[in-house]
Write a protein that holds these residues in place. Sequence first.
Motif, PDB file in Angstrom:
ATOM      1  N   THR A   1       0.834  -1.207   0.000  1.00 21.46           N
ATOM      2  CA  THR A   1       0.000   0.000   0.000  1.00 21.46           C
ATOM      3  C   THR A   1       0.867   1.254   0.000  1.00 21.46           C
ATOM      4  O   THR A   1       0.628   2.192  -0.774  1.00 21.46           O
ATOM      5  CB  THR A   1      -0.937   0.005   1.223  1.00 21.46           C
ATOM      6  N   HIS A   2       1.882   1.276   0.849  1.00 25.21           N
ATOM      7  CA  HIS A   2       2.772   2.434   0.939  1.00 25.21           C
ATOM      8  C   HIS A   2       3.515   2.649  -0.382  1.00 25.21           C
ATOM      9  O   HIS A   2       3.625   3.776  -0.880  1.00 25.21           O
ATOM     10  CB  HIS A   2       3.758   2.239   2.092  1.00 25.21           C
ATOM     11  N   THR A   3       4.009   1.560  -0.962  1.00 27.48           N
ATOM     12  CA  THR A   3       4.742   1.665  -2.225  1.00 27.48           C
ATOM     13  C   THR A   3       3.827   2.131  -3.349  1.00 27.48           C
ATOM     14  O   THR A   3       4.230   2.948  -4.186  1.00 27.48           O
ATOM     15  CB  THR A   3       5.376   0.313  -2.571  1.00 27.48           C
ATOM     16  N   THR A   4       2.602   1.655  -3.371  1.00 30.59           N
ATOM     17  CA  THR A   4       1.641   2.082  -4.391  1.00 30.59           C
ATOM     18  C   THR A   4       1.362   3.576  -4.270  1.00 30.59           C
ATOM     19  O   THR A   4       1.293   4.287  -5.285  1.00 30.59           O
ATOM     20  CB  THR A   4       0.336   1.283  -4.256  1.00 30.59           C
ATOM     21  N   GLN A   5       1.226   4.056  -3.048  1.00 29.73           N
ATOM     22  CA  GLN A   5       1.003   5.495  -2.846  1.00 29.73           C
ATOM     23  C   GLN A   5       2.198   6.302  -3.339  1.00 29.73           C
ATOM     24  O   GLN A   5       2.029   7.352  -3.976  1.00 29.73           O
ATOM     25  CB  GLN A   5       0.729   5.790  -1.374  1.00 29.73           C
ATOM     26  N   ARG A   6       3.406   5.829  -3.066  1.00 30.46           N
ATOM     27  CA  ARG A   6       4.603   6.541  -3.538  1.00 30.46           C
ATOM     28  C   ARG A   6       4.685   6.544  -5.061  1.00 30.46           C
ATOM     29  O   ARG A   6       5.051   7.559  -5.661  1.00 30.46           O
ATOM     30  CB  ARG A   6       5.857   5.900  -2.939  1.00 30.46           C
ATOM     31  N   ILE A   7       4.338   5.430  -5.685  1.00 35.13           N
ATOM     32  CA  ILE A   7       4.374   5.364  -7.147  1.00 35.13           C
ATOM     33  C   ILE A   7       3.339   6.309  -7.741  1.00 35.13           C
ATOM     34  O   ILE A   7       3.622   7.028  -8.712  1.00 35.13           O
ATOM     35  CB  ILE A   7       4.138   3.909  -7.627  1.00 35.13           C
ATOM     36  N   ASN A   8       2.154   6.348  -7.165  1.00 35.48           N
ATOM     37  CA  ASN A   8       1.122   7.261  -7.663  1.00 35.48           C
ATOM     38  C   ASN A   8       1.546   8.714  -7.507  1.00 35.48           C
ATOM     39  O   ASN A   8       1.321   9.536  -8.405  1.00 35.48           O
ATOM     40  CB  ASN A   8      -0.204   7.018  -6.939  1.00 35.48           C
ATOM     41  N   ARG A   9       2.178   9.035  -6.391  1.00 35.92           N
ATOM     42  CA  ARG A   9       2.648  10.399  -6.167  1.00 35.92           C
ATOM     43  C   ARG A   9       3.732  10.763  -7.190  1.00 35.92           C
ATOM     44  O   ARG A   9       3.730  11.859  -7.759  1.00 35.92           O
ATOM     45  CB  ARG A   9       3.199  10.534  -4.743  1.00 35.92           C
TER      46      ARG A   9
END
Length: 65
Positions: free
Chosen positions: A37-45
Amino acid sequence: MFWPMLAIALGSLGIAVLSVLAVKVFVEAQRLGRQVTHTTQRINRAAEDLERAATDLAATGESLR
């Protein structure tokens, strides 16, 4: 009478060991889910930042013509 008692004790011990391992797997699966979840948020950002930068670069390129 000794062998049946030993079999019951070993069976109970095996179930206890499997329970401990199941709890460890569950905890690690939750931790992995949080990391995903954290990595997905960073990729989206990062994708949003890249899109914003590309838009700004395109606008700058058009103004140079």
